[in-house]
Each structure stands twice: as C-alpha cells, then as structure tokens.
Motif scaffolding. Structure first.
Motif, PDB file in Angstrom:
ATOM      1  N   SER A 180      -8.101 -13.870  77.994  1.00 12.29           N
ATOM      2  CA  SER A 180      -9.552 -13.976  77.949  1.00 12.29           C
ATOM      3  C   SER A 180     -10.182 -12.821  78.715  1.00 12.29           C
ATOM      4  O   SER A 180      -9.638 -12.378  79.723  1.00 12.29           O
ATOM      5  CB  SER A 180     -10.002 -15.301  78.576  1.00 12.29           C
ATOM      6  OG  SER A 180     -11.412 -15.363  78.638  1.00 12.29           O
ATOM      7  N   THR A 181     -11.325 -12.364  78.240  1.00  8.10           N
ATOM      8  CA  THR A 181     -12.083 -11.355  78.972  1.00  8.10           C
ATOM      9  C   THR A 181     -13.064 -12.011  79.938  1.00  8.10           C
ATOM     10  O   THR A 181     -13.699 -11.336  80.730  1.00  8.10           O
ATOM     11  CB  THR A 181     -12.862 -10.431  78.014  1.00  8.10           C
ATOM     12  OG1 THR A 181     -13.730 -11.231  77.206  1.00  8.10           O
ATOM     13  CG2 THR A 181     -11.913  -9.639  77.115  1.00  8.10           C
ATOM     14  N   GLU A 182     -13.171 -13.332  79.873  1.00  6.75           N
ATOM     15  CA  GLU A 182     -14.095 -14.078  80.727  1.00  6.75           C
ATOM     16  C   GLU A 182     -13.494 -14.347  82.108  1.00  6.75           C
ATOM     17  O   GLU A 182     -12.280 -14.441  82.259  1.00  6.75           O
ATOM     18  CB  GLU A 182     -14.459 -15.410  80.071  1.00  6.75           C
ATOM     19  CG  GLU A 182     -15.089 -15.283  78.701  1.00  6.75           C
ATOM     20  CD  GLU A 182     -16.411 -14.557  78.713  1.00  6.75           C
ATOM     21  OE1 GLU A 182     -17.189 -14.761  79.667  1.00  6.75           O
ATOM     22  OE2 GLU A 182     -16.662 -13.779  77.781  1.00  6.75           O
ATOM     23  N   GLU A 183     -14.371 -14.510  83.104  1.00  7.03           N
ATOM     24  CA  GLU A 183     -13.927 -14.809  84.469  1.00  7.03           C
ATOM     25  C   GLU A 183     -13.655 -16.295  84.661  1.00  7.03           C
ATOM     26  O   GLU A 183     -12.862 -16.680  85.511  1.00  7.03           O
ATOM     27  CB  GLU A 183     -15.008 -14.345  85.456  1.00  7.03           C
ATOM     28  CG  GLU A 183     -14.548 -14.315  86.881  1.00  7.03           C
ATOM     29  CD  GLU A 183     -15.570 -13.666  87.785  1.00  7.03           C
ATOM     30  OE1 GLU A 183     -16.293 -14.414  88.454  1.00  7.03           O
ATOM     31  OE2 GLU A 183     -15.634 -12.428  87.812  1.00  7.03           O
ATOM     32  N   ILE A 184     -14.314 -17.133  83.864  1.00  5.95           N
ATOM     33  CA  ILE A 184     -14.135 -18.585  83.925  1.00  5.95           C
ATOM     34  C   ILE A 184     -13.784 -19.080  82.523  1.00  5.95           C
ATOM     35  O   ILE A 184     -14.436 -18.726  81.549  1.00  5.95           O
ATOM     36  CB  ILE A 184     -15.433 -19.304  84.390  1.00  5.95           C
ATOM     37  CG1 ILE A 184     -15.937 -18.761  85.717  1.00  5.95           C
ATOM     38  CG2 ILE A 184     -15.224 -20.817  84.438  1.00  5.95           C
ATOM     39  CD1 ILE A 184     -15.133 -19.168  86.916  1.00  5.95           C
ATOM     40  N   VAL A 185     -12.727 -19.883  82.415  1.00  2.00           N
ATOM     41  CA  VAL A 185     -12.332 -20.479  81.142  1.00  2.00           C
ATOM     42  C   VAL A 185     -12.305 -21.992  81.291  1.00  2.00           C
ATOM     43  O   VAL A 185     -12.278 -22.514  82.407  1.00  2.00           O
ATOM     44  CB  VAL A 185     -10.953 -19.959  80.655  1.00  2.00           C
ATOM     45  CG1 VAL A 185     -11.011 -18.481  80.351  1.00  2.00           C
ATOM     46  CG2 VAL A 185      -9.863 -20.263  81.668  1.00  2.00           C
ATOM     47  N   SER A 186     -12.296 -22.700  80.169  1.00 11.36           N
ATOM     48  CA  SER A 186     -12.230 -24.156  80.219  1.00 11.36           C
ATOM     49  C   SER A 186     -11.002 -24.638  79.450  1.00 11.36           C
ATOM     50  O   SER A 186     -10.496 -23.955  78.578  1.00 11.36           O
ATOM     51  CB  SER A 186     -13.490 -24.780  79.627  1.00 11.36           C
ATOM     52  OG  SER A 186     -13.593 -24.469  78.255  1.00 11.36           O
ATOM     53  N   CYS A 187     -10.559 -25.842  79.811  1.00 15.49           N
ATOM     54  CA  CYS A 187      -9.419 -26.446  79.130  1.00 15.49           C
ATOM     55  C   CYS A 187      -9.621 -27.955  79.081  1.00 15.49           C
ATOM     56  O   CYS A 187     -10.022 -28.570  80.067  1.00 15.49           O
ATOM     57  CB  CYS A 187      -8.121 -26.124  79.877  1.00 15.49           C
ATOM     58  SG  CYS A 187      -6.632 -26.746  79.049  1.00 15.49           S
ATOM     59  N   SER A 188      -9.336 -28.534  77.913  1.00  9.46           N
ATOM     60  CA  SER A 188      -9.332 -29.991  77.767  1.00  9.46           C
ATOM     61  C   SER A 188      -8.151 -30.434  76.908  1.00  9.46           C
ATOM     62  O   SER A 188      -8.016 -31.607  76.604  1.00  9.46           O
ATOM     63  CB  SER A 188     -10.636 -30.490  77.143  1.00  9.46           C
ATOM     64  OG  SER A 188     -10.700 -30.108  75.778  1.00  9.46           O
ATOM     65  N   ASP A 189      -7.306 -29.464  76.503  1.00  7.14           N
ATOM     66  CA  ASP A 189      -6.162 -29.744  75.632  1.00  7.14           C
ATOM     67  C   ASP A 189      -6.598 -30.552  74.413  1.00  7.14           C
ATOM     68  O   ASP A 189      -6.016 -31.581  74.081  1.00  7.14           O
ATOM     69  CB  ASP A 189      -5.046 -30.446  76.405  1.00  7.14           C
ATOM     70  CG  ASP A 189      -3.701 -30.384  75.683  1.00  7.14           C
ATOM     71  OD1 ASP A 189      -3.534 -29.523  74.803  1.00  7.14           O
ATOM     72  OD2 ASP A 189      -2.821 -31.212  76.005  1.00  7.14           O
ATOM     73  N   ASN A 190      -7.669 -30.088  73.770  1.00  4.65           N
ATOM     74  CA  ASN A 190      -8.234 -30.757  72.587  1.00  4.65           C
ATOM     75  C   ASN A 190      -8.576 -32.215  72.847  1.00  4.65           C
ATOM     76  O   ASN A 190      -8.285 -33.101  72.040  1.00  4.65           O
ATOM     77  CB  ASN A 190      -7.294 -30.634  71.392  1.00  4.65           C
ATOM     78  CG  ASN A 190      -7.189 -29.216  70.896  1.00  4.65           C
ATOM     79  OD1 ASN A 190      -8.187 -28.503  70.818  1.00  4.65           O
ATOM     80  ND2 ASN A 190      -5.987 -28.790  70.569  1.00  4.65           N
ATOM     81  N   GLY A 191      -9.163 -32.487  74.012  1.00  3.44           N
ATOM     82  CA  GLY A 191      -9.597 -33.832  74.351  1.00  3.44           C
ATOM     83  C   GLY A 191      -8.515 -34.713  74.949  1.00  3.44           C
ATOM     84  O   GLY A 191      -8.738 -35.898  75.179  1.00  3.44           O
ATOM     85  N   GLN A 192      -7.352 -34.166  75.228  1.00  3.72           N
ATOM     86  CA  GLN A 192      -6.240 -34.946  75.759  1.00  3.72           C
ATOM     87  C   GLN A 192      -6.346 -35.193  77.263  1.00  3.72           C
ATOM     88  O   GLN A 192      -5.642 -36.046  77.796  1.00  3.72           O
ATOM     89  CB  GLN A 192      -4.908 -34.258  75.448  1.00  3.72           C
ATOM     90  CG  GLN A 192      -4.638 -34.115  73.965  1.00  3.72           C
ATOM     91  CD  GLN A 192      -4.598 -35.449  73.246  1.00  3.72           C
ATOM     92  OE1 GLN A 192      -3.873 -36.352  73.641  1.00  3.72           O
ATOM     93  NE2 GLN A 192      -5.399 -35.588  72.205  1.00  3.72           N
ATOM     94  N   HIS A 193      -7.194 -34.437  77.952  1.00  7.18           N
ATOM     95  CA  HIS A 193      -7.429 -34.650  79.380  1.00  7.18           C
ATOM     96  C   HIS A 193      -8.865 -34.244  79.699  1.00  7.18           C
ATOM     97  O   HIS A 193      -9.542 -33.651  78.864  1.00  7.18           O
ATOM     98  CB  HIS A 193      -6.405 -33.895  80.244  1.00  7.18           C
ATOM     99  CG  HIS A 193      -6.444 -32.394  80.128  1.00  7.18           C
ATOM    100  ND1 HIS A 193      -7.477 -31.616  80.587  1.00  7.18           N
ATOM    101  CD2 HIS A 193      -5.529 -31.531  79.623  1.00  7.18           C
ATOM    102  CE1 HIS A 193      -7.209 -30.339  80.371  1.00  7.18           C
ATOM    103  NE2 HIS A 193      -6.025 -30.262  79.770  1.00  7.18           N
ATOM    104  N   PRO A 194      -9.374 -34.558  80.885  1.00  7.98           N
ATOM    105  CA  PRO A 194     -10.751 -34.197  81.226  1.00  7.98           C
ATOM    106  C   PRO A 194     -10.972 -32.683  81.131  1.00  7.98           C
ATOM    107  O   PRO A 194     -10.061 -31.892  81.411  1.00  7.98           O
ATOM    108  CB  PRO A 194     -10.892 -34.658  82.683  1.00  7.98           C
ATOM    109  CG  PRO A 194      -9.830 -35.686  82.872  1.00  7.98           C
ATOM    110  CD  PRO A 194      -8.708 -35.287  81.965  1.00  7.98           C
ATOM    111  N   LEU A 195     -12.170 -32.298  80.726  1.00  9.34           N
ATOM    112  CA  LEU A 195     -12.550 -30.893  80.661  1.00  9.34           C
ATOM    113  C   LEU A 195     -12.590 -30.317  82.067  1.00  9.34           C
ATOM    114  O   LEU A 195     -13.243 -30.880  82.952  1.00  9.34           O
ATOM    115  CB  LEU A 195     -13.917 -30.742  79.991  1.00  9.34           C
ATOM    116  CG  LEU A 195     -14.489 -29.332  79.931  1.00  9.34           C
ATOM    117  CD1 LEU A 195     -13.646 -28.456  79.007  1.00  9.34           C
ATOM    118  CD2 LEU A 195     -15.925 -29.379  79.451  1.00  9.34           C
TER     119      LEU A 195
END
Length: 55
Positions: free
Chosen positions: A8-23
């Motif tokens: 990623s070129t972004e400094e902050i990314v998000s992850c939720s594993d396609n809704g499998q865990h909290p964002l």
C-alpha cells in the motif's frame, strides 16, 4: 491466514478479513504492519514503486 503481503502507498490501512473479525486500522509508519486478528501482513511502498509495479 493469508501468505500474501498487501502493498500500500497509504500510511494507514484497514483490515476486517472480509467481515470475519472487527474492522481495525493498522499504521504503516514504520514501513510494515500486521493484523492482530488474522495475521495479514501489509507493507508500505512509495508512489514510484507502485507505478513501476503497475507497468
């Protein structure tokens, strides 16, 4: 857990594993980060690296 590293070129990314865990949001200020829930790895790349990869 994915063995693929997301770039990623972004400094902050998000992850939720396609809704499998909290964002959650992961800081890549140090250059890399990993999701505490699913273990997904992320690395930060420059805009130039991103353009070279797309070419």
């Amino acid at each position: 857990m994915s063995s693929v590293v997301i770039k990623s070129t972004e400094e902050i990314v998000s992850c939720s594993d396609n809704g499998q865990h909290p964002l959650i949001y992961i800081s890549l200020k140090q250059g890399s980060g990993q999701c505490q829930y699913c273990g997904q790895k992320f690395i930060r790349i420059t805009q130039e690296e991103s353009k070279k990869a797309a070419a």
